[in-house]
Each structure stands twice: as structure tokens, then as C-alpha cells.
Design an enzyme around this catalytic site. Sequence first.
Site, PDB file in Angstrom:
ATOM      1  CB  SER A 231      -0.910   0.019   1.222  1.00  0.00           C
ATOM      2  OG  SER A 231      -1.451   1.315   1.350  1.00  0.00           O
TER       3      SER A 231
ATOM      4  CG  HIS B 218      -3.994  -1.361  -1.750  1.00  0.00           C
ATOM      5  ND1 HIS B 218      -5.124  -2.078  -2.069  1.00  0.00           N
ATOM      6  CD2 HIS B 218      -4.359  -0.539  -0.732  1.00  0.00           C
ATOM      7  CE1 HIS B 218      -6.123  -1.719  -1.288  1.00  0.00           C
ATOM      8  NE2 HIS B 218      -5.695  -0.773  -0.457  1.00  0.00           N
TER       9      HIS B 218
ATOM     10  CG  ASP C  55      -5.033   2.628   0.831  1.00  0.00           C
ATOM     11  OD1 ASP C  55      -6.027   1.882   0.730  1.00  0.00           O
ATOM     12  OD2 ASP C  55      -3.928   2.237   1.241  1.00  0.00           O
TER      13      ASP C  55
ATOM     14  CG  MET D 105      -8.023   7.468   2.611  1.00  0.00           C
ATOM     15  SD  MET D 105      -7.059   7.462   4.121  1.00  0.00           S
ATOM     16  CE  MET D 105      -6.434   5.784   4.088  1.00  0.00           C
TER      17      MET D 105
ATOM     18  CG  HIS E 180      -9.328   0.620  -0.507  1.00  0.00           C
ATOM     19  ND1 HIS E 180      -8.739   0.356   0.719  1.00  0.00           N
ATOM     20  CD2 HIS E 180     -10.667   0.681  -0.265  1.00  0.00           C
ATOM     21  CE1 HIS E 180      -9.669   0.258   1.640  1.00  0.00           C
ATOM     22  NE2 HIS E 180     -10.842   0.462   1.083  1.00  0.00           N
TER      23      HIS E 180
ATOM     24  CG  MET F 159     -11.195   3.803   2.067  1.00  0.00           C
ATOM     25  SD  MET F 159      -9.631   3.654   2.956  1.00  0.00           S
ATOM     26  CE  MET F 159      -8.499   3.679   1.589  1.00  0.00           C
TER      27      MET F 159
ATOM     28  CG  MET G 202     -11.787  -2.328   4.884  1.00  0.00           C
ATOM     29  SD  MET G 202     -10.218  -2.047   4.033  1.00  0.00           S
ATOM     30  CE  MET G 202      -9.242  -1.281   5.330  1.00  0.00           C
TER      31      MET G 202
ATOM     32  CG  ASP H 181      -6.385  -2.697   2.925  1.00  0.00           C
ATOM     33  OD1 ASP H 181      -5.288  -2.516   3.477  1.00  0.00           O
ATOM     34  OD2 ASP H 181      -6.995  -1.811   2.279  1.00  0.00           O
TER      35      ASP H 181
HETATM   36  C1  DX5 Z   1      -6.373   1.674   5.502  1.00  0.00           C
HETATM   37  C2  DX5 Z   1      -5.930   1.372   4.091  1.00  0.00           C
HETATM   38  C3  DX5 Z   1      -4.880   0.358   4.008  1.00  0.00           C
HETATM   39  C4  DX5 Z   1      -3.592   0.726   4.688  1.00  0.00           C
HETATM   40  C5  DX5 Z   1      -2.956  -0.547   5.164  1.00  0.00           C
HETATM   41  O1  DX5 Z   1      -7.500   2.461   5.445  1.00  0.00           O
HETATM   42  O2  DX5 Z   1      -7.024   0.905   3.332  1.00  0.00           O
HETATM   43  O3  DX5 Z   1      -4.634  -0.047   2.666  1.00  0.00           O
HETATM   44  O4  DX5 Z   1      -2.705   1.428   3.855  1.00  0.00           O
HETATM   45  O5  DX5 Z   1      -1.863  -0.228   5.928  1.00  0.00           O
HETATM   46  P1  DX5 Z   1      -1.252  -1.247   6.987  1.00  0.00           P
HETATM   47  O6  DX5 Z   1      -0.814  -2.464   6.231  1.00  0.00           O
HETATM   48  O7  DX5 Z   1      -0.116  -0.459   7.544  1.00  0.00           O
HETATM   49  O8  DX5 Z   1      -2.312  -1.555   8.000  1.00  0.00           O
HETATM   50 ZN    ZN Z   2      -6.579   0.006   1.336  1.00  0.00          ZN
END
Ligand code: DX5
Ligand code: ZN
Length: 215
Positions: free
Chosen positions: A8, A33, A35, A37, A66, A68, A137, A175
Site C-alpha cells: 500500500s 495498492h 488508497d 481517502m 481502494h 474510501m 478490511m 487489507d
Molecule cells: C487503511 C488502508 C490500508 C492501509 C494498510 O484504510 O485501506 O490499505 O494502507 O496499511 P497497513 O498495512 O499499515 O495496516
Molecule cells: Zn486500502
Amino acid sequence: MAKIVAPSLLSANFGNLAADVEMVNKSDAEWLHLDIMDGVFVPNISFGIPVVKAVRKLTDKFLDTHLMIVEPDKYIDRFADCGVDMLNLHYEACTHLHRAIQHIHSRDMKAGVTLNPSSPVSLLEDIVCDVDMVLLMAVNPGFGGQPFIENTYNKVTQLKELLLRKNSNALIEVDGGVNHTNAPKLFEAGADVLVAGQYVFGSKNPHEAIRKLLQ
Ligand code: DX5
Ligand code: ZN
């Protein structure tokens, strides 16, 4: 069962993303990956479309995105234009999930549905045959480096049963809080793809960390 690691980028060095993407390019990780947000669906803001476009130019790895964000269906075309390979939408953020999945497929991307830790696998009964992946998750979304929620093992097992019963070929991705202790148990329970942020980018030897997850 596939066995894939998706580092990620959230835990990478944003002062020199190119170097960290290059590390992934040279590693055994098949996916990367991303993320996204928005500070509304989750209490954090990460990065957006300009960064995704820049990352696309730096790698041929499968870009697993992903979202969010609230109203993710509004942004499907924008992410398709970035050239990402997969879009994961949260079940909790998408009122017309079936329509959104069709829209993603019409733009030649793979489609995934994501569940928060508190959302039961049974919610997916009527969508698992339409998606390419289910993302479970294992932490509450919003931040890297949080501890793994142990109930995720049960959810992977339940999801595997649901996929078999429904004859769905969807992959299972986990994840959050993934490390070398829980990775073998998650693969054993039926996971195909493991996302890892801190475990990979927080390691002195990220290549070795990725190899350890795949062992
Ligand atoms: C959290 C993200 C994850 C995050 C995982 O909201 O969706 O993808 O980056 O990070 P680790 O592996 O550090 O928990
Ligand atoms: Zn993620």
C-alpha cells in the site's frame, strides 16, 4: 488460489514516491495498492487523481485502487482515465452498487466491493457473482499501521464458503494490519491478495518483507 501481495503506497515516502514505486517494480509484489481517502467517508485525506496518474507512468504493476470516498460512483470515469486496473468501492458508500459495478466493467477495469470490519459477509449474497474481488478490511479504514482485527479470519472463511456456494470466481483480498504472522493464516483461510503498508514500507528490507508475506 492466487497468492499476491499488494504493497500500500499510503505508507511510502511521499517525498520520493518514484523510488518506492521502483522498489515495488523490482519486487515479488504483483500488485500496487492505492488508497484514496476524502476526509468524509474516512477521517483522513490521502492523495488523489494527479498522484494516481503519476504513479501509472512509473509502473506496469496491476494498480489496485481502494476508494474510501463518499459517492464513489461519481469518480469511476476519472479513475478509468488514470489507467488503473481495478476499482474497489465500499459497500457502505455505494447505494447503487450493482450499477456502479457495471459502470466499472464498461470502462474495462476489474471491479471490487469492500466491507468494513463491522459489515457482515452476508451483505454480499447478491453481488458476489458480479464482482472480480471482495476486499475485507481488517482495520477500520483511514490509516496505515493499525492492529489487525482477529475476527477477519472468520470473515475470510465465511466469504470463501459464500463464493463456493454461489459459484463465484471473485478473489478475496485482506487489507489492514497484515504482517508475517497473520499472512500464512490468511492465505490458509482462503485469501488470494494481501495488502501491506507499514509492514513493507516500514521495513529496513522491503523486498525481504514482501518475500516473507508470500512464504
Ligand atoms: C487503511 C488502508 C490500508 C492501509 C494498510 O484504510 O485501506 O490499505 O494502507 O496499511 P497497513 O498495512 O499499515 O495496516
Ligand atoms: Zn486500502
